[in-house]
Every structure is written in structure tokens, then in C-alpha cells.
Design a protein around this motif. Structure first.
Motif, PDB file in Angstrom:
ATOM      1  N   ASP A   7     -13.720  -5.762   6.781  1.00 25.14           N
ATOM      2  CA  ASP A   7     -14.399  -6.286   7.969  1.00 25.14           C
ATOM      3  C   ASP A   7     -14.573  -5.193   9.004  1.00 25.14           C
ATOM      4  OD1 ASP A   7     -14.537  -8.722   6.788  1.00 25.14           O
ATOM      5  OD2 ASP A   7     -12.867  -9.624   7.910  1.00 25.14           O
ATOM      6  N   LYS A   8     -15.691  -5.290   9.784  1.00 26.38           N
ATOM      7  CA  LYS A   8     -15.963  -4.231  10.765  1.00 26.38           C
ATOM      8  C   LYS A   8     -14.884  -4.149  11.834  1.00 26.38           C
ATOM      9  CE  LYS A   8     -18.984  -7.185  13.607  1.00 26.38           C
ATOM     10  NZ  LYS A   8     -20.348  -7.311  14.214  1.00 26.38           N
ATOM     11  N   GLU A   9     -14.217  -5.262  12.078  1.00 25.24           N
ATOM     12  CA  GLU A   9     -13.145  -5.232  13.069  1.00 25.24           C
ATOM     13  C   GLU A   9     -11.955  -4.393  12.607  1.00 25.24           C
ATOM     14  OE1 GLU A   9     -15.572  -8.861  13.668  1.00 25.24           O
ATOM     15  OE2 GLU A   9     -14.594  -7.906  11.943  1.00 25.24           O
ATOM     16  N   MET A  10     -11.877  -4.178  11.305  1.00 26.17           N
ATOM     17  CA  MET A  10     -10.764  -3.395  10.744  1.00 26.17           C
ATOM     18  C   MET A  10     -11.073  -1.903  10.668  1.00 26.17           C
ATOM     19  SD  MET A  10      -8.137  -5.238  10.050  1.00 26.17           S
ATOM     20  CE  MET A  10      -7.275  -4.154   8.924  1.00 26.17           C
ATOM     21  N   ARG A  11     -12.263  -1.513  11.064  1.00 22.76           N
ATOM     22  CA  ARG A  11     -12.651  -0.101  10.925  1.00 22.76           C
ATOM     23  C   ARG A  11     -11.690   0.856  11.622  1.00 22.76           C
ATOM     24  NH1 ARG A  11     -18.603   2.533  12.349  1.00 22.76           N
ATOM     25  NH2 ARG A  11     -18.097   4.640  11.588  1.00 22.76           N
ATOM     26  N   PRO A  12     -11.298   0.611  12.878  1.00 25.28           N
ATOM     27  CA  PRO A  12     -10.350   1.543  13.531  1.00 25.28           C
ATOM     28  C   PRO A  12      -9.021   1.641  12.779  1.00 25.28           C
ATOM     29  CG  PRO A  12     -11.358   0.081  15.137  1.00 25.28           C
ATOM     30  CD  PRO A  12     -11.723  -0.465  13.791  1.00 25.28           C
ATOM     31  N   HIS A  13      -8.616   0.521  12.200  1.00 27.31           N
ATOM     32  CA  HIS A  13      -7.348   0.511  11.470  1.00 27.31           C
ATOM     33  C   HIS A  13      -7.476   1.259  10.144  1.00 27.31           C
ATOM     34  CE1 HIS A  13      -5.699  -2.350  14.350  1.00 27.31           C
ATOM     35  NE2 HIS A  13      -6.820  -3.071  14.213  1.00 27.31           N
ATOM     36  N   ARG A  14      -8.662   1.124   9.525  1.00 28.05           N
ATOM     37  CA  ARG A  14      -8.878   1.881   8.283  1.00 28.05           C
ATOM     38  C   ARG A  14      -8.867   3.380   8.567  1.00 28.05           C
ATOM     39  NH1 ARG A  14     -12.880  -2.132   7.299  1.00 28.05           N
ATOM     40  NH2 ARG A  14     -14.535  -0.660   7.859  1.00 28.05           N
ATOM     41  N   GLN A  15      -9.462   3.767   9.673  1.00 32.75           N
ATOM     42  CA  GLN A  15      -9.493   5.183  10.050  1.00 32.75           C
ATOM     43  C   GLN A  15      -8.083   5.701  10.350  1.00 32.75           C
ATOM     44  OE1 GLN A  15     -12.268   5.133  13.321  1.00 32.75           O
ATOM     45  NE2 GLN A  15     -14.058   5.459  11.987  1.00 32.75           N
ATOM     46  N   SER A  16      -7.227   4.815  10.864  1.00 30.43           N
ATOM     47  CA  SER A  16      -5.851   5.247  11.167  1.00 30.43           C
ATOM     48  C   SER A  16      -5.066   5.578   9.907  1.00 30.43           C
ATOM     49  CB  SER A  16      -5.131   4.165  11.966  1.00 30.43           C
ATOM     50  OG  SER A  16      -4.882   3.018  11.152  1.00 30.43           O
ATOM     51  N   LEU A  17      -5.537   5.038   8.768  1.00 27.67           N
ATOM     52  CA  LEU A  17      -4.837   5.328   7.518  1.00 27.67           C
ATOM     53  C   LEU A  17      -4.905   6.810   7.154  1.00 27.67           C
ATOM     54  CD1 LEU A  17      -5.856   2.300   5.246  1.00 27.67           C
ATOM     55  CD2 LEU A  17      -3.657   2.720   6.350  1.00 27.67           C
ATOM     56  N   ILE A  18      -5.931   7.489   7.644  1.00 21.06           N
ATOM     57  CA  ILE A  18      -6.051   8.923   7.341  1.00 21.06           C
ATOM     58  C   ILE A  18      -4.828   9.667   7.837  1.00 21.06           C
ATOM     59  CG2 ILE A  18      -7.393  11.013   7.793  1.00 21.06           C
ATOM     60  CD1 ILE A  18      -9.875   9.249   7.997  1.00 21.06           C
ATOM     61  N   ALA A  19      -4.394   9.305   9.038  1.00 18.07           N
ATOM     62  CA  ALA A  19      -3.243  10.013   9.620  1.00 18.07           C
ATOM     63  C   ALA A  19      -1.917   9.503   9.084  1.00 18.07           C
ATOM     64  CB  ALA A  19      -3.276   9.884  11.141  1.00 18.07           C
ATOM     65  N   VAL A  20      -1.814   8.195   8.873  1.00 13.73           N
ATOM     66  CA  VAL A  20      -0.506   7.630   8.521  1.00 13.73           C
ATOM     67  C   VAL A  20      -0.275   7.550   7.021  1.00 13.73           C
ATOM     68  CG1 VAL A  20      -0.419   6.300  10.662  1.00 13.73           C
ATOM     69  CG2 VAL A  20      -1.359   5.250   8.584  1.00 13.73           C
ATOM     70  N   LEU A  21      -1.322   7.668   6.200  1.00 14.77           N
ATOM     71  CA  LEU A  21      -1.150   7.542   4.757  1.00 14.77           C
ATOM     72  C   LEU A  21      -1.667   8.754   3.997  1.00 14.77           C
ATOM     73  CD1 LEU A  21      -0.361   5.892   2.278  1.00 14.77           C
ATOM     74  CD2 LEU A  21      -2.626   4.792   2.366  1.00 14.77           C
ATOM     75  N   PHE A  22      -2.942   9.088   4.191  1.00 13.52           N
ATOM     76  CA  PHE A  22      -3.548  10.124   3.353  1.00 13.52           C
ATOM     77  C   PHE A  22      -3.035  11.523   3.679  1.00 13.52           C
ATOM     78  CE2 PHE A  22      -6.766   6.676   3.241  1.00 13.52           C
ATOM     79  CZ  PHE A  22      -6.660   6.394   1.888  1.00 13.52           C
ATOM     80  N   VAL A  23      -2.846  11.840   4.948  1.00  9.10           N
ATOM     81  CA  VAL A  23      -2.319  13.158   5.298  1.00  9.10           C
ATOM     82  C   VAL A  23      -0.891  13.346   4.768  1.00  9.10           C
ATOM     83  CG1 VAL A  23      -1.616  14.663   7.203  1.00  9.10           C
ATOM     84  CG2 VAL A  23      -3.819  13.482   7.290  1.00  9.10           C
ATOM     85  N   PRO A  24       0.009  12.358   4.968  1.00  6.87           N
ATOM     86  CA  PRO A  24       1.345  12.519   4.366  1.00  6.87           C
ATOM     87  C   PRO A  24       1.310  12.624   2.842  1.00  6.87           C
ATOM     88  CG  PRO A  24       1.402  10.853   6.081  1.00  6.87           C
ATOM     89  CD  PRO A  24      -0.039  11.198   5.876  1.00  6.87           C
ATOM     90  N   LEU A  25       0.413  11.859   2.182  1.00  6.06           N
ATOM     91  CA  LEU A  25       0.313  11.965   0.730  1.00  6.06           C
ATOM     92  C   LEU A  25      -0.157  13.353   0.311  1.00  6.06           C
ATOM     93  CD1 LEU A  25      -1.205   8.528  -0.371  1.00  6.06           C
ATOM     94  CD2 LEU A  25       1.064   9.433  -0.901  1.00  6.06           C
ATOM     95  N   PHE A  26      -1.112  13.894   1.058  1.00  7.91           N
ATOM     96  CA  PHE A  26      -1.588  15.246   0.747  1.00  7.91           C
ATOM     97  C   PHE A  26      -0.468  16.263   0.927  1.00  7.91           C
ATOM     98  CE2 PHE A  26      -3.185  19.276   2.464  1.00  7.91           C
ATOM     99  CZ  PHE A  26      -3.921  19.726   1.368  1.00  7.91           C
ATOM    100  N   LEU A  27       0.283  16.141   2.027  1.00  6.77           N
ATOM    101  CA  LEU A  27       1.383  17.084   2.275  1.00  6.77           C
ATOM    102  C   LEU A  27       2.481  16.940   1.217  1.00  6.77           C
ATOM    103  CD1 LEU A  27       1.684  16.830   6.172  1.00  6.77           C
ATOM    104  CD2 LEU A  27       0.650  18.669   4.814  1.00  6.77           C
ATOM    105  N   THR A  28       2.741  15.699   0.800  1.00  7.38           N
ATOM    106  CA  THR A  28       3.751  15.483  -0.237  1.00  7.38           C
ATOM    107  C   THR A  28       3.310  16.091  -1.565  1.00  7.38           C
ATOM    108  OG1 THR A  28       4.453  13.425   0.822  1.00  7.38           O
ATOM    109  CG2 THR A  28       5.078  13.740  -1.482  1.00  7.38           C
ATOM    110  N   THR A  29       2.026  15.923  -1.890  1.00  7.67           N
ATOM    111  CA  THR A  29       1.497  16.524  -3.118  1.00  7.67           C
ATOM    112  C   THR A  29       1.575  18.035  -3.055  1.00  7.67           C
ATOM    113  OG1 THR A  29      -0.029  14.655  -3.387  1.00  7.67           O
ATOM    114  CG2 THR A  29      -0.516  16.662  -4.634  1.00  7.67           C
ATOM    115  N   LEU A  30       1.218  18.590  -1.906  1.00 13.58           N
ATOM    116  CA  LEU A  30       1.300  20.036  -1.732  1.00 13.58           C
ATOM    117  C   LEU A  30       2.734  20.521  -1.877  1.00 13.58           C
ATOM    118  CD1 LEU A  30      -0.155  22.683  -0.988  1.00 13.58           C
ATOM    119  CD2 LEU A  30       0.266  22.133   1.423  1.00 13.58           C
ATOM    120  N   LEU A  31       3.675  19.779  -1.262  1.00 13.83           N
ATOM    121  CA  LEU A  31       5.088  20.137  -1.368  1.00 13.83           C
ATOM    122  C   LEU A  31       5.562  20.060  -2.816  1.00 13.83           C
ATOM    123  CD1 LEU A  31       7.759  20.791   0.174  1.00 13.83           C
ATOM    124  CD2 LEU A  31       8.175  18.327   0.219  1.00 13.83           C
ATOM    125  N   MET A  32       5.092  19.055  -3.551  1.00 17.97           N
ATOM    126  CA  MET A  32       5.458  18.927  -4.956  1.00 17.97           C
ATOM    127  C   MET A  32       5.026  20.159  -5.738  1.00 17.97           C
ATOM    128  SD  MET A  32       4.173  16.124  -7.765  1.00 17.97           S
ATOM    129  CE  MET A  32       4.925  14.741  -6.911  1.00 17.97           C
TER     130      MET A  32
END
Length: 399
Positions: A7-32
Motif C-alpha cells: 500500500d502507498k501508505e507503507m512506502r516510507p516504512h518500506r524505504q526504512s527497511l534499507i537502513a534497518v534490514l538491507f544495509v545490515p545484511l550487506f555488512l554481515t555478508t561482507l563481514l562473512m
């Protein structure tokens, strides 16, 4: 609870996933990739690896067997890609001399062609001695307690792979030559047949582990247990951090630093005792080298190890906060393990950084206390205390 994910109302929350989910996953993969590459790299053979040395001494002076073994090993020593470097030492006069070289870690193993090996065989054939022991022809000494992985994988198999075929070939040659020499002498043949092993297996080798890794439970003390010890140290820091925040806010800077120092060192002393008692409860011996004092020395070694790995973490987290604690903990474990569990001679030269890291010296000290390997405790404690002091200075500076 009134929207669907897209839903369009969830767009800001979806964008927040970049910082709280995808960036940590990328850093964890890099650390691995970084951490596992460091560890797996320590297991990969490298052109910069040094061959492990094994000393060879011929005490069968003037005997055909001794000369034959030396000549064959010299040929084998010239082959490319050898993991063993054979050193020919004519200064060794007894088994005790070879034992001394191994205990002092000047060589990984020693092959001795025993005195009068050829003469004893010939006498047994001439006299029909049926108690001749072919296994006394060569003595192979090593010390698995120095590093059981290196010795059992990179010393014993290559040495046996070289020596056993040499023994077999020389045995065939000797028996053939002897039988040809008495082909017309029935009496000599009947006498020789009284010692059937002299004809079937005239030469052999005895392997002797002079400082054996004979306590399976010590695998924890000298390897995996240190990973647990480091994670327990991290848990202690988290507990002490809560108490520090509770009390430290009411103290002057000097009092706060004194409180953090005493509380950390006291916790390490208590937990070091607990870790030592767990080892003792499962049968790890601590009195072989230093008597009853071995328990106290091992307790202090574990305490210093906790200080050496714990206080640098505490100082770093004081500066950067706990947000990155999990990442640094993984990295700290890997760099310590990679430079300590195996032997530097068989690892790429990069991993010699381990000489300066806590795990290497904790493991080396534990081997001395538990098995009686060469004593490096002065250096071991010196490096661990240095890391502890550096960690304390970091805590003071970060506070």
C-alpha cells in the motif's frame, strides 16, 4: 494493522527497511567474506609455507643399512614440493640428544638409525638368534603435544611415506644378498632359518611420541575452548557495562575509572578460576610440569587471556558504542583463531601476525602447563599482559 505491505501508505516504512534490514545484511555478508576468507586462507597450502624440519642421524657407523637409508633420504630430499626438509646431523650421539632437539622445538621430528643396526642383523643370521627385533633398526621420535594437528597431518604421514619404502627396499636387497652368499652352505642356511624374521623383515622402525597429546579433553583447553572463553568475556563486558552506567554516572572520573578497572579485572579473575575448574573437572591435568602450582599458573593464564581479549573489546566499544559489537566480536574471534590453531610453518606468511595475538600465547602456555612442552610462559604472559594494559589505556582514553 490496516495496510498491506505494498500500500502507498507503507512506502516510507518500506524505504526504512534499507537502513534497518538491507544495509545490515550487506555488512554481515561482507563481514562473512572477510572473516571466512581469513580463516580458510590459514588452511590453504601456500608457496610461502616453509617445509617442516626432521633431523636424520646415522648411528649405524660403517653399516650398509645406515648408509643405504641416508643415501635414499638424500635423494628424497631433492624432490620438488617436499613438505619435509630433512636435516642430516652428525653431532647427535644418542637418543637423548634427539629428544632434546624435539623438546626444545629445534626440529619437528628425529629419525635415528640405531647403533650397530647392520651388525646386529648379521649376528642374528649367523647365530640363529630368534629374539631379534627388526623394529629396533630405526627410531622415529616426535612430539604431538607441540601441535597435534601439524604433527599428525604434516609430520608423521610424510615421514612414514619416505622411510617405509626405503626399509622395504633395503630389506629385499639384504635378504637377496645374504641368501646368494650362502647358497652352497646348507649349515649356514639352517642356522639363519632359526631367525625367520631376519629373512622376512630384517629391518623395521619404531615410532615414539615423546611428548604425546594424550588428553583428548585438552582439545577444549588448547583450541575451541578459547572461543567460548572470548564469548564469555564479551558477556561479562555487557554485565559490567550495565553496572557502570548505573553507578558510574554518580562518580567522579577518577573513581569511575578505578571502579571499571577493579570490576573488570575482578570479574576476569573469578571467571578465569571458573574456566580452570571446568577443565580440571573434566580431567585436564595441570600438575605434570609444575606440580600443584600448575593449577594456579593455568588460572592466571586464563585470567590474563580474558583481560587480553576482553579489555581491547571494552575500550573499542567505549569509543564506538555497542552498535558494532557483534561485527567486531566475529572479527576478533576469527583473527585470533586463524593465527593460532595451526603452525606458522605450514601457513602463508601473512598469518605470522598470530605471534602477537592473545590466542596463540594462551594456547602455547596451556600446552606447556598441561603437556610439558617447551616453556615460553614468560613471553606468553608478557604478550597477554601487554594486550591487557593496552586495553585499559583504551578504556581510560575512551571514557
Amino acid at each position: 494493522y490496516q495496510y498491506n505491505f505494498w500500500d502507498k501508505e507503507m512506502r516510507p516504512h518500506r524505504q526504512s527497511l534499507i537502513a534497518v534490514l538491507f544495509v545490515p545484511l550487506f555488512l554481515t555478508t561482507l563481514l562473512m567474506w572477510v572473516c571466512l576468507s581469513i580463516y580458510w586462507g590459514s588452511l590453504v597450502p601456500s608457496s610461502s609455507s616453509k617445509p617442516l624440519t626432521v633431523t636424520v642421524t646415522n648411528l649405524d657407523v660403517g653399516g650398509e643399512f645406515g648408509a643405504g637409508v641416508i643415501a635414499a633420504i638424500q635423494i628424497a630430499n631433492q624432490a620438488k614440493g617436499n613438505t619435509i626438509k630433512w636435516l642430516f646431523d652428525s653431532n647427535i650421539e644418542s637418543v637423548n640428544d634427539s629428544r632434546g632437539l624435539i623438546v626444545e622445538e629445534k626440529t619437528w621430528g628425529a629419525v635415528l638409525i640405531t647403533p650397530n643396526a647392520t651388525a646386529e642383523l648379521e649376528n642374528a643370521l649367523r647365530l640363529g638368534t630368534n629374539n631379534y627385533n627388526a623394529q629396533n633398526s630405526i627410531l622415529f621420535l616426535y612430539a604431538s603435544a607441540r601441535n597435534q594437528i601439524t604433527v599428525n597431518s604434516h609430520i608423521v604421514p610424510p615421514v612414514l611415506a619416505v622411510i617405509n619404502p626405503i626399509i622395504g627396499q633395503l630389506a629385499i636387497q639384504h635378504t637377496e644378498t645374504f641368501l646368494q652368499s650362502i647358497v652352497n652352505n646348507t649349515e649356514a642356511l639352517q642356522t639363519a632359518l632359526k631367525c625367520p624374521q631376519c629373512l622376512a623383515s630384517p629391518f623395521g622402525m619404531t615410532s615414539l611420541d615423546i611428548v604425546p597429546f594424550d588428553v583428548p579433553e585438552a582439545t577444549g583447553s588448547t583450541m575451541v575452548g578459547l572461543i567460548f572463553l572470548l564469548t564469555f568475556t564479551f558477556s561479562i563486558f555487557q554485565i559490567l557495562r550495565v553496572t557502570g552506567l548505573t553507578i558510574g554516572g554518580h562518580l567522579r572520573l577518577t573513581s569511575a575509572l578505578i571502579f571499571r578497572t577493579i570490576s573488570s579485572l575482578s570479574a576476569y579473575l573469578i571467571m578465569g578460576l571458573s574456566y580452570t575448574l571446568v577443565n580440571l573437572a573434566f580431567g585436564v591435568p595441570m600438575s605434570r610440569c609444575f606440580g600443584h602450582g600448575g593449577f594456579v599458573i593455568y588460572w592466571l593464564l586464563n585470567t590474563c587471556t580474558m583481560g587480553a581479549v576482553g579489555l581491547p573489546m571494552e575500550s573499542l566499544f567505549t569509543i564506538i558504542g555497542l552498535k558494532w559489537a557483534g561485527y567486531f566480536l566475529s572479527f576478533w574471534i576469527i583473527v585470533n583463531v586463524s593465527g593460532a590453531f595451526s603452525s606458522f610453518e605450514i601457513m602463508p606468511s601473512f598469518y605470522q601476525y598470530g605471534y602477537a595475538f592473545p590466542f596463540y600465547h594462551s594456547i602455547q602456555g596451556a600446552r606447556t602447563i598441561i603437556f610439558g612442552t617447551k616453556n615460553h610462559l614468560g613471553t606468553n604472559f608478557g604478550v597477554l599482559i601487554t594486550w591487557t594494559v593496552v586495553g585499559l589505556l583504551g578504556v581510560y582514553g575512551g571514557t
